[in-house]
Scaffold this motif. Sequence first.
Motif, mmCIF file in Angstrom:
data_model
loop_
_atom_site.group_PDB
_atom_site.id
_atom_site.type_symbol
_atom_site.label_atom_id
_atom_site.label_comp_id
_atom_site.label_asym_id
_atom_site.label_seq_id
_atom_site.Cartn_x
_atom_site.Cartn_y
_atom_site.Cartn_z
ATOM 1 N N GLY A 1 55.472 52.199 35.352
ATOM 2 C CA GLY A 1 54.819 53.147 34.495
ATOM 3 C C GLY A 1 53.299 52.977 34.547
ATOM 4 N N PRO A 2 52.339 53.362 33.894
ATOM 5 C CA PRO A 2 50.870 53.208 33.824
ATOM 6 C C PRO A 2 50.592 51.861 33.952
ATOM 7 N N ASN A 3 49.481 51.537 35.026
ATOM 8 C CA ASN A 3 49.040 50.220 35.366
ATOM 9 C C ASN A 3 49.965 49.054 35.681
ATOM 10 N N GLY A 4 51.076 49.620 36.219
ATOM 11 C CA GLY A 4 52.225 48.608 36.850
ATOM 12 C C GLY A 4 53.065 48.261 35.620
ATOM 13 N N ALA A 5 52.850 48.908 34.311
ATOM 14 C CA ALA A 5 53.869 48.330 33.346
ATOM 15 C C ALA A 5 55.109 48.996 33.511
ATOM 16 N N SER A 6 56.106 48.182 32.887
ATOM 17 C CA SER A 6 57.386 48.994 32.989
ATOM 18 C C SER A 6 57.586 50.204 32.381
ATOM 19 N N LEU A 7 58.591 51.019 32.745
ATOM 20 C CA LEU A 7 58.756 52.467 32.332
ATOM 21 C C LEU A 7 58.869 52.337 30.692
ATOM 22 N N SER A 8 59.713 51.798 30.080
ATOM 23 C CA SER A 8 59.998 51.571 28.750
ATOM 24 C C SER A 8 61.075 50.583 28.309
ATOM 25 N N PRO A 9 61.294 50.165 27.154
ATOM 26 C CA PRO A 9 62.160 49.151 26.843
ATOM 27 C C PRO A 9 63.771 49.734 26.957
ATOM 28 N N ASN A 10 63.919 51.111 26.916
ATOM 29 C CA ASN A 10 65.116 51.846 27.181
ATOM 30 C C ASN A 10 65.011 52.987 27.811
ATOM 31 N N ALA A 11 65.525 53.317 28.881
ATOM 32 C CA ALA A 11 65.583 54.511 29.707
ATOM 33 C C ALA A 11 66.864 54.779 30.099
ATOM 34 N N ALA A 12 67.622 55.277 29.204
ATOM 35 C CA ALA A 12 69.204 55.837 29.511
ATOM 36 C C ALA A 12 69.053 56.810 30.522
ATOM 37 N N ARG A 13 70.161 56.629 31.454
ATOM 38 C CA ARG A 13 70.520 57.801 32.359
ATOM 39 C C ARG A 13 72.066 58.312 32.139
ATOM 40 N N LEU A 14 72.047 59.499 32.075
ATOM 41 C CA LEU A 14 73.301 59.937 31.803
ATOM 42 C C LEU A 14 73.779 61.011 32.634
ATOM 43 N N ASP B 1 49.516 62.194 22.699
ATOM 44 C CA ASP B 1 48.610 62.358 23.778
ATOM 45 C C ASP B 1 47.726 61.281 23.840
ATOM 46 N N PHE B 2 47.134 60.807 22.692
ATOM 47 C CA PHE B 2 46.135 59.787 22.718
ATOM 48 C C PHE B 2 46.803 58.576 23.344
ATOM 49 N N GLY B 3 47.727 58.417 22.823
ATOM 50 C CA GLY B 3 48.717 57.169 23.195
ATOM 51 C C GLY B 3 48.908 57.058 24.777
ATOM 52 N N ILE B 4 49.361 58.143 25.473
ATOM 53 C CA ILE B 4 49.684 58.274 26.762
ATOM 54 C C ILE B 4 48.104 57.877 27.615
ATOM 55 N N GLU B 5 47.280 58.740 27.223
ATOM 56 C CA GLU B 5 46.017 58.711 27.770
ATOM 57 C C GLU B 5 45.720 57.398 27.689
ATOM 58 N N GLN B 6 45.704 56.544 26.850
ATOM 59 C CA GLN B 6 45.270 55.130 26.440
ATOM 60 C C GLN B 6 46.049 54.231 27.601
ATOM 61 N N MET B 7 47.079 54.524 27.360
ATOM 62 C CA MET B 7 48.444 53.709 28.273
ATOM 63 C C MET B 7 47.827 53.877 29.887
ATOM 64 N N ARG C 1 44.758 54.139 30.794
ATOM 65 C CA ARG C 1 43.494 53.642 31.207
ATOM 66 C C ARG C 1 43.418 52.031 30.904
ATOM 67 N N ARG C 2 44.188 51.462 30.171
ATOM 68 C CA ARG C 2 44.098 50.374 29.816
ATOM 69 C C ARG C 2 45.091 49.320 30.017
ATOM 70 N N GLY C 3 45.152 48.108 30.268
ATOM 71 C CA GLY C 3 46.140 47.112 30.306
ATOM 72 C C GLY C 3 46.549 46.544 28.852
ATOM 73 N N PHE C 4 47.615 45.573 28.882
ATOM 74 C CA PHE C 4 48.108 45.029 27.885
ATOM 75 C C PHE C 4 48.189 43.400 27.939
ATOM 76 N N LEU C 5 47.452 42.600 27.264
ATOM 77 C CA LEU C 5 47.703 41.084 27.731
ATOM 78 C C LEU C 5 49.062 40.795 27.281
ATOM 79 N N SER C 6 49.945 41.310 26.594
ATOM 80 C CA SER C 6 51.184 40.771 26.223
ATOM 81 C C SER C 6 52.258 42.057 26.006
ATOM 82 N N VAL C 7 53.404 41.579 25.908
ATOM 83 C CA VAL C 7 54.486 42.731 25.806
ATOM 84 C C VAL C 7 54.420 42.960 24.036
ATOM 85 N N ASP C 8 53.898 42.227 23.232
ATOM 86 C CA ASP C 8 53.957 42.245 21.725
ATOM 87 C C ASP C 8 52.571 43.209 21.719
ATOM 88 N N GLU C 9 51.644 43.180 22.469
ATOM 89 C CA GLU C 9 50.387 43.849 22.401
ATOM 90 C C GLU C 9 50.962 45.260 22.483
#
Length: 318
Positions: A97-110, A281-287, A289-297
């Motif tokens: 995902g953005p900044n090398g983060a994983s795509l999401s906690p759930n990414a089902a494929r059907l 849209d704000f959330g995806i734009e911020q993701m 541009r920024r990184g997160f220090l932890s999964v909880d963050e």
Amino acid sequence: MILPDAMQRGGGAGTRKGFTLVELMAAMSVTSLIVVVMVSVSGVALDTWSRSRSEVRASQQAKAMTEAMSRDLDALVMRDGNAFQWLFAEAKVPDEGPNGASLSPNAARLIFFSAAMDRYDGKPGVPGARKEGNISTIAYELQYRDPTVGGRDGDLASFVLNRKIVNPDDTFKDLLGRTDLPEAFQGHAGRMGDLQNFVCENVYQFTVTFHVDVVDRAKKKRTLQIPVQVGRSGGPASVPEFGVFGNRLEAGISSRGDVSAEAFAAGTLSGVSISMTILTDFGIEQMRRRGFLSVDERISFVQKNSYQYSKFIAVSRG
């Protein structure tokens, strides 16, 4: 002519006096207070408008996704009395995902079969079209892509839900009557990310829960819910894969409470619940541009900048 002393000193009715320093400071204070109040009210109004706009857009994304899946699952095709696979779902390995983060906690494929109305580009009766019945193959997958130019590095890269339809002629030739549906679908999976397969964007997580009617050890009919999910939102009831065959169900479940593995395998799929998290849209734009220090963050950020949607679709075998 001699003027009166009062008029000589500039007095009388025509005299004009200016504001004192105290009066000017008082007026400026009142004006400043009014400006501050107006700015505060405008800020609250703009913030409310922005949140409302984000929610409306997220709702539109969720509507596009749920309507597409509802139409396909309403026309779900399954046939009993055979060993062929009719539906496959998995919690696929999270993509980048953005900044090398994983795509999401759930990414089902059907992958499943459906009598989709948009087969042959919505023109199933055109002259010269091959007539191999009306059963199409439908596949859904969540990817991190730029929905306009493709690839992960575009300026508009987002969490994109793709839907691919395989027309009845190719479905009949390549996919029907197979005992391993995902393996058979490999020949068509390479074009999953094509732009024409785009459904909606900003879908941060996509979880599918299957509702299975089973008979427990007390011979009572009940419904199990089998979520296909991975990551932090997964739990002991989750499974990485789920399959519907003409003669059984498969989910890697040995037993669950008073339901044996044999009873589950003999169960009947009765419904599918779709759960999704739509980022603003704000959330995806911020993701981007920024990184997160932890999964909880990252989880805390997503919770503040996303909306949750879900829908249940009843299905039937036939």
